[in-house]
Scaffold this motif. Structure first.
Motif, short mmCIF file in Angstrom:
data_model
loop_
_atom_site.label_atom_id
_atom_site.label_comp_id
_atom_site.label_asym_id
_atom_site.label_seq_id
_atom_site.Cartn_x
_atom_site.Cartn_y
_atom_site.Cartn_z
N THR A 5 44.84 38.10 33.46
CA THR A 5 45.14 39.08 34.27
C THR A 5 46.61 39.31 33.94
N GLU A 7 50.23 41.52 36.03
CA GLU A 7 50.64 41.87 37.38
C GLU A 7 50.89 43.47 37.27
N ARG A 9 53.00 46.43 39.42
CA ARG A 9 53.70 46.86 40.58
C ARG A 9 54.02 48.22 40.81
N CYS A 24 42.98 44.48 54.71
CA CYS A 24 42.78 43.28 54.11
C CYS A 24 42.47 42.14 54.93
N THR A 30 41.02 39.73 49.79
CA THR A 30 42.39 39.55 49.11
C THR A 30 43.09 40.85 48.78
N GLN A 31 44.39 40.91 48.79
CA GLN A 31 45.06 42.05 48.34
C GLN A 31 44.75 42.42 47.04
N THR A 32 44.59 41.45 46.20
CA THR A 32 44.42 41.54 44.75
C THR A 32 42.87 42.25 44.70
N ALA A 33 41.95 41.55 45.13
CA ALA A 33 40.56 42.30 45.07
C ALA A 33 40.50 43.67 45.68
N LEU A 35 43.10 45.85 45.72
CA LEU A 35 43.57 46.61 44.63
C LEU A 35 42.82 46.77 43.37
N GLU A 36 42.22 45.90 43.06
CA GLU A 36 41.39 46.03 41.74
C GLU A 36 40.25 47.04 42.05
#
Length: 53
Positions: A5, A7, A9, A24, A30-33, A35-36
């Protein structure tokens, strides 16, 4: 095997960030999921736009 992975920004308006955090949490994602998924959707949109030209 774990996927490598990186990061990402950026800066967005405060109101958009708050709305994103709330969405979310409400969706239990998750915010990561999120965003992906958003980046994947954006890339598909760009590919479609390029194909139409």
């Amino acid at each position: 095997m774990t996927e490598e992975t990186r990061e990402v920004r950026g800066r967005i308006p405060k109101e958009l960030k708050i709305a994103f955090e709330i969405a979310c949490a409400r969706l239990e994602v998750t915010q990561t999921a999120a965003l992906e998924d958003a980046i994947k959707d954006w890339l598909k949109k760009q590919e479609s736009a390029s194909a139409e030209k």
